[in-house]
Write a protein that holds these residues in place. Sequence first.
Motif, short mmCIF file in Angstrom:
data_model
loop_
_atom_site.label_atom_id
_atom_site.label_comp_id
_atom_site.label_asym_id
_atom_site.label_seq_id
_atom_site.Cartn_x
_atom_site.Cartn_y
_atom_site.Cartn_z
N ARG A 127 0.82 -1.21 0.00
CA ARG A 127 0.00 0.00 0.00
C ARG A 127 0.86 1.26 0.00
O ARG A 127 0.59 2.21 -0.74
CB ARG A 127 -0.92 0.01 1.23
N GLN A 128 1.91 1.28 0.82
CA GLN A 128 2.78 2.45 0.91
C GLN A 128 3.50 2.69 -0.42
O GLN A 128 3.63 3.84 -0.87
CB GLN A 128 3.79 2.27 2.04
N TRP A 130 2.45 1.70 -3.35
CA TRP A 130 1.40 2.12 -4.29
C TRP A 130 1.18 3.63 -4.19
O TRP A 130 1.08 4.33 -5.20
CB TRP A 130 0.12 1.35 -3.96
N GLU A 131 1.11 4.15 -2.96
CA GLU A 131 0.87 5.57 -2.76
C GLU A 131 2.04 6.40 -3.29
O GLU A 131 1.83 7.48 -3.85
CB GLU A 131 0.64 5.86 -1.27
N LYS A 134 1.73 6.37 -7.07
CA LYS A 134 0.57 7.17 -7.44
C LYS A 134 0.89 8.66 -7.36
O LYS A 134 0.52 9.44 -8.25
CB LYS A 134 -0.59 6.82 -6.52
N SER A 145 2.73 14.78 -1.27
CA SER A 145 1.84 13.61 -1.12
C SER A 145 1.56 13.30 0.34
O SER A 145 0.56 12.67 0.66
CB SER A 145 2.45 12.38 -1.81
N GLN A 151 -4.49 14.56 0.93
CA GLN A 151 -5.32 13.38 1.18
C GLN A 151 -6.79 13.77 1.27
O GLN A 151 -7.67 13.09 0.71
CB GLN A 151 -4.88 12.71 2.47
#
Length: 277
Positions: A127-128, A130-131, A134, A145, A151
């Motif tokens: 997940r980290q 991916w962020e 992204k 980010s 967010q």
Amino acid sequence: MSHSQGTTNQTYQAILEALNHLIEVVAKLRSPDGGCPWDLAQTPQTLIPYVIEEAYEVVDAIKSEDQTRIAEELGDLLLQVVLQAQIASEYGHFSLQDVAQGITQKLIRRHPHVFGEVQLEDAEAVRQNWEKIKAAEKGETPQQSQLVSSQLSRYARSLPPLMAASKISHSAAAVGFEWENVEGVWEKFSEELGEFKEALQSDDKTHQSAELGDLLFTLINIARWYGLDPSEALEETNHRFIRRFSKVEALAKRPLNEYNLEELEAFWKQAKAQLNH
């Protein structure tokens, strides 16, 4: 070629044929020569309510665990994707091919631990990463980010308003933007309620809408303090109202608009009693 490979290839071919048939049907519906007047009148903007509606119907079908219904609702949602792409292709903006290639490339790019050499140990690491990917795709620096406001903006853009407000409330509270106690939230609610009532005395709809939004947002904060999900609560209320209303219609012997308010209230109380809530 093994038997399993042959079966897989046949399955892929059947899927491609079905998708191609859908694309051809949608193109025919949008054709000026013998197409459907309703479909021809649609634009990407007019179809927005249907995209939202179909997405929610997919969710409802999944919750029901009715596999036939899930397949049907997924088909309705797929239609919206194909229809949007068809309209865009007519104007030379993009095609369904671009849509499919774009998401495929994104999946490969955002899963370097599957399609590349990156080693990630668990779902949280995935997940980290991916962020990070992204954020880089959107041209954001690592610092940008990590901003809470970035967010919050993503929530506001990508989620239904009620769900977005709940997420925004939780995220802001997590970094200390919070009342000291729940009494402070209730005081804020009373303040916002007063401001909303005052706004209703004017003819300024923009001001009225802003104050209503503030009131709703404060109520969502109250729900968070008590560990309640406002979206889930409202969904339950909607279903409860429909059950009661259905019972009222069953009790009535003629159209509801032929009864006065006192008679309808009596039906409502009877419906609540029969449903035990």
